[in-house]
Design a protein around this motif. Structure first.
Motif, mmCIF file in Angstrom:
data_model
loop_
_atom_site.group_PDB
_atom_site.id
_atom_site.type_symbol
_atom_site.label_atom_id
_atom_site.label_comp_id
_atom_site.label_asym_id
_atom_site.label_seq_id
_atom_site.Cartn_x
_atom_site.Cartn_y
_atom_site.Cartn_z
ATOM 1 N N VAL A 1 0.859 -1.177 0.000
ATOM 2 C CA VAL A 1 0.000 0.000 0.000
ATOM 3 C C VAL A 1 0.901 1.235 0.000
ATOM 4 O O VAL A 1 1.755 1.391 0.873
ATOM 5 C CB VAL A 1 -0.921 0.019 1.235
ATOM 6 C CG1 VAL A 1 -1.768 1.299 1.246
ATOM 7 C CG2 VAL A 1 -1.804 -1.216 1.266
ATOM 8 N N VAL A 2 0.743 2.082 -1.005
ATOM 9 C CA VAL A 2 1.465 3.352 -1.106
ATOM 10 C C VAL A 2 0.432 4.459 -1.079
ATOM 11 O O VAL A 2 -0.627 4.350 -1.716
ATOM 12 C CB VAL A 2 2.288 3.425 -2.414
ATOM 13 C CG1 VAL A 2 2.992 4.773 -2.537
ATOM 14 C CG2 VAL A 2 3.303 2.284 -2.470
ATOM 15 N N ALA A 3 0.703 5.532 -0.338
ATOM 16 C CA ALA A 3 -0.288 6.606 -0.203
ATOM 17 C C ALA A 3 0.385 7.968 -0.143
ATOM 18 O O ALA A 3 1.543 8.096 0.276
ATOM 19 C CB ALA A 3 -1.131 6.382 1.057
ATOM 20 N N PRO B 1 5.155 10.715 -0.538
ATOM 21 C CA PRO B 1 4.474 9.543 0.019
ATOM 22 C C PRO B 1 4.463 9.540 1.544
ATOM 23 O O PRO B 1 5.382 10.062 2.182
ATOM 24 C CB PRO B 1 5.295 8.366 -0.526
ATOM 25 C CG PRO B 1 6.647 8.938 -0.782
ATOM 26 C CD PRO B 1 6.426 10.361 -1.191
ATOM 27 N N LEU B 2 3.422 8.943 2.102
ATOM 28 C CA LEU B 2 3.391 8.710 3.537
ATOM 29 C C LEU B 2 4.467 7.689 3.888
ATOM 30 O O LEU B 2 4.893 6.900 3.057
ATOM 31 C CB LEU B 2 2.024 8.181 3.969
ATOM 32 C CG LEU B 2 0.784 9.005 3.581
ATOM 33 C CD1 LEU B 2 -0.464 8.369 4.199
ATOM 34 C CD2 LEU B 2 0.929 10.451 4.021
ATOM 35 N N GLN B 3 4.907 7.712 5.145
ATOM 36 C CA GLN B 3 5.922 6.771 5.599
ATOM 37 C C GLN B 3 5.413 5.950 6.773
ATOM 38 O O GLN B 3 4.608 6.424 7.579
ATOM 39 C CB GLN B 3 7.198 7.504 6.019
ATOM 40 C CG GLN B 3 8.022 8.049 4.863
ATOM 41 C CD GLN B 3 9.422 8.432 5.301
ATOM 42 O OE1 GLN B 3 9.663 8.775 6.450
ATOM 43 N NE2 GLN B 3 10.372 8.358 4.374
ATOM 44 N N TRP B 4 5.906 4.717 6.837
ATOM 45 C CA TRP B 4 5.643 3.843 7.978
ATOM 46 C C TRP B 4 6.984 3.325 8.470
ATOM 47 O O TRP B 4 7.866 3.017 7.664
ATOM 48 C CB TRP B 4 4.744 2.679 7.570
ATOM 49 C CG TRP B 4 3.368 3.102 7.169
ATOM 50 C CD1 TRP B 4 2.281 3.214 7.990
ATOM 51 C CD2 TRP B 4 2.914 3.473 5.865
ATOM 52 N NE1 TRP B 4 1.183 3.639 7.264
ATOM 53 C CE2 TRP B 4 1.539 3.802 5.960
ATOM 54 C CE3 TRP B 4 3.525 3.550 4.607
ATOM 55 C CZ2 TRP B 4 0.781 4.201 4.868
ATOM 56 C CZ3 TRP B 4 2.783 3.957 3.520
ATOM 57 C CH2 TRP B 4 1.425 4.273 3.653
ATOM 58 N N CYS B 5 7.141 3.241 9.777
ATOM 59 C CA CYS B 5 8.426 2.860 10.359
ATOM 60 C C CYS B 5 8.331 1.479 11.007
ATOM 61 O O CYS B 5 7.359 1.182 11.715
ATOM 62 C CB CYS B 5 8.874 3.901 11.380
ATOM 63 S SG CYS B 5 9.125 5.545 10.632
ATOM 64 N N CYS C 1 12.150 3.469 8.310
ATOM 65 C CA CYS C 1 10.963 4.108 7.740
ATOM 66 C C CYS C 1 10.961 3.942 6.223
ATOM 67 O O CYS C 1 11.944 4.257 5.556
ATOM 68 C CB CYS C 1 10.930 5.589 8.107
ATOM 69 S SG CYS C 1 10.780 5.874 9.899
ATOM 70 N N VAL C 2 9.853 3.441 5.689
ATOM 71 C CA VAL C 2 9.727 3.185 4.260
ATOM 72 C C VAL C 2 8.407 3.781 3.765
ATOM 73 O O VAL C 2 7.514 4.106 4.557
ATOM 74 C CB VAL C 2 9.788 1.674 3.936
ATOM 75 C CG1 VAL C 2 11.160 1.118 4.267
ATOM 76 C CG2 VAL C 2 8.711 0.917 4.710
ATOM 77 N N THR C 3 8.286 3.872 2.440
ATOM 78 C CA THR C 3 7.131 4.545 1.843
ATOM 79 C C THR C 3 6.080 3.555 1.356
ATOM 80 O O THR C 3 5.410 3.798 0.356
ATOM 81 C CB THR C 3 7.589 5.444 0.680
ATOM 82 O OG1 THR C 3 8.303 4.628 -0.265
ATOM 83 C CG2 THR C 3 8.490 6.556 1.181
ATOM 84 N N TYR C 4 5.953 2.451 2.046
ATOM 85 C CA TYR C 4 4.926 1.461 1.709
ATOM 86 C C TYR C 4 4.613 0.653 2.950
ATOM 87 O O TYR C 4 5.375 0.646 3.929
ATOM 88 C CB TYR C 4 5.412 0.524 0.589
ATOM 89 C CG TYR C 4 6.749 -0.121 0.905
ATOM 90 C CD1 TYR C 4 6.830 -1.276 1.691
ATOM 91 C CD2 TYR C 4 7.935 0.434 0.441
ATOM 92 C CE1 TYR C 4 8.039 -1.855 2.006
ATOM 93 C CE2 TYR C 4 9.156 -0.136 0.746
ATOM 94 C CZ TYR C 4 9.210 -1.267 1.524
ATOM 95 O OH TYR C 4 10.421 -1.822 1.841
ATOM 96 N N ARG C 5 3.489 -0.057 2.881
ATOM 97 C CA ARG C 5 3.086 -0.937 3.976
ATOM 98 C C ARG C 5 2.617 -2.247 3.339
ATOM 99 O O ARG C 5 1.681 -2.250 2.533
ATOM 100 C CB ARG C 5 1.969 -0.273 4.780
ATOM 101 C CG ARG C 5 1.561 -0.990 6.065
ATOM 102 C CD ARG C 5 0.556 -0.111 6.794
ATOM 103 N NE ARG C 5 -0.126 -0.787 7.881
ATOM 104 C CZ ARG C 5 0.130 -0.607 9.169
ATOM 105 N NH1 ARG C 5 1.084 0.226 9.530
ATOM 106 N NH2 ARG C 5 -0.570 -1.241 10.100
ATOM 107 N N GLY C 6 3.310 -3.351 3.659
ATOM 108 C CA GLY C 6 3.077 -4.605 2.969
ATOM 109 C C GLY C 6 2.128 -5.543 3.691
ATOM 110 O O GLY C 6 2.134 -5.636 4.919
#
Length: 354
Positions: free
Chosen positions: A102-104, A112-116, A122-127
């Motif tokens: 998921v990229v947003a 892009p939003l980031q998730w850590c 911290c990366v720019t996607y959530r798997g």
């Protein structure tokens, strides 16, 4: 099978501890699916020799696994990539992708939003290992007003922490594409800076490109080289198309105009992108390999990752050319990795032409 399960039990226990150490119900749920998905992947994987020695294994699969072994040996011998347990096992999955990312982005931004996460930073996607889970989270983000893309991922790297298996999601790629995938993911095990996706992906793409060229020079025939040349040309054409419209969006969002006008221009740019893609396809003789990119309504999120993979690539290409050998190149990249992020980015950033 019981031996495999017992062998993986310490890994599962470690992942369970990680999950339980997190606070917040949503976080626990997310990491629980990640732990379960990763454990299931390892549990399903069996040594390549077992697949090759099994009379029930499809002949085409055996050929692809043998080709992967050849590519893996080449990666170690010629590219200096890690000689560990990765890509020595194979798992047959009952889904087209191993993950869905998921990229947003915000509605009127390409940032892009980031998730850590632990280890990856911290990366720019959530798997997600389940497409429905990914789409459920995407719907939550859309309800908040964000632009979102859900994209299937055929492979990923655990960065050398565990042995990554070959997967049914990419084993039937062409020889050059299979080599590209393996080289890219192994490169992440050589150098990885938590929280700096632009650096990590630019480096891995530079390794995959140069690696595939060496592979083709050694093992390719004229038809294979021509097919990969055409593939690379189409890929470059498509990237140029996306960058053109990404730059137009970036310029629009930077203007001091009402949001309503920005939304109208955004809609016009995405309509132009779809129209230009049809013209590009016609020039390719109808090749439809990028059609799935347009499966969802276009959004900023579709274009947000372009910088991640491409902005630093020219600098990494130049550094590899300068250092001449892969070991020297890796040593230079490791020095860069130790620099402050801002200094690293300043060195690698594209130079504007006067």
């Amino acid at each position: 099978m019981s031996a495999i399960i017992n062998e993986k039990a310490p890994v599962a226990a470690m992942l369970a501890v990680l999950v339980l150490s997190l606070s917040g119900c949503a976080q626990i749920k997310y990491y629980a699916q990640a732990a379960q998905g990763q454990y299931s992947l390892w549990s399903d994987a069996r040594p390549i020799e077992d697949w090759l020695g099994n009379p029930a294994t499809d002949a085409r699969l055996k050929e692809r696994l043998q080709k992967a072994q050849l590519i893996r040996s080449f990666a170690v011998r010629e590219l200096g990539l890690p000689n560990n347990g990765s890509y020595k096992n194979y798992a047959a999955l009952k889904r087209p992708f191993v993950l869905w990312n998921v990229v947003a982005t915000p509605e009127l931004s390409l940032t892009p939003l980031q998730w850590c996460f632990p280890i990856a930073g911290c990366v720019t996607y959530r798997g997600y290992y389940s497409k429905s889970d990914a789409e459920g989270y995407a719907d939550e983000l859309r309800a908040k007003g964000d632009d979102v893309q859900v994209g299937g991922v055929p492979a990923y790297s655990t960065l050398g922490w565990f042995d990554d298996p070959l997967l049914s999601t990419f084993i039937h790629y062409s020889d050059a594409e299979l080599a590209r995938m393996i080289f890219h993911e192994l490169a992440h095990q050589v150098v990885y800076v938590p929280g700096d996706s632009q650096f990590n992906e630019g480096f891995a793409v530079a390794v995959e490109e140069a690696g595939v060229q060496r592979w083709l020079n050694t093992f390719g025939d004229p038809l294979m080289r021509e097919n990969y040349r055409r593939y690379s040309a189409r890929r470059a054409d498509f990237l140029a198309l996306l960058l053109k419209h990404r730059n137009a969006l970036q310029a629009t969002y930077a203007q001091d105009i009402p949001d309503g006008l920005k939304r109208a221009e955004k809609a016009r740019i995405f309509a132009a992108l779809k129209e230009d893609y049809q013209a590009l396809k016609a020039g390719w003789g109808g090749y439809a390999g990028y059609d799935r990119w347009f499966a969802e309504p276009l959004s900023n999120a579709h274009l947000a990752s372009l910088a991640t993979y491409n902005d630093f690539l020219p600098a990494f290409r130049a550094l590899l050319l300068q250092e001449e050998t892969f070991p020297k190149f890796y040593a230079a990249v490791k020095i860069l990795a130790k620099a402050e992020r801002s200094q690293r980015h300043q060195i690698l950033a594209p130079r504007s032409t006067p």
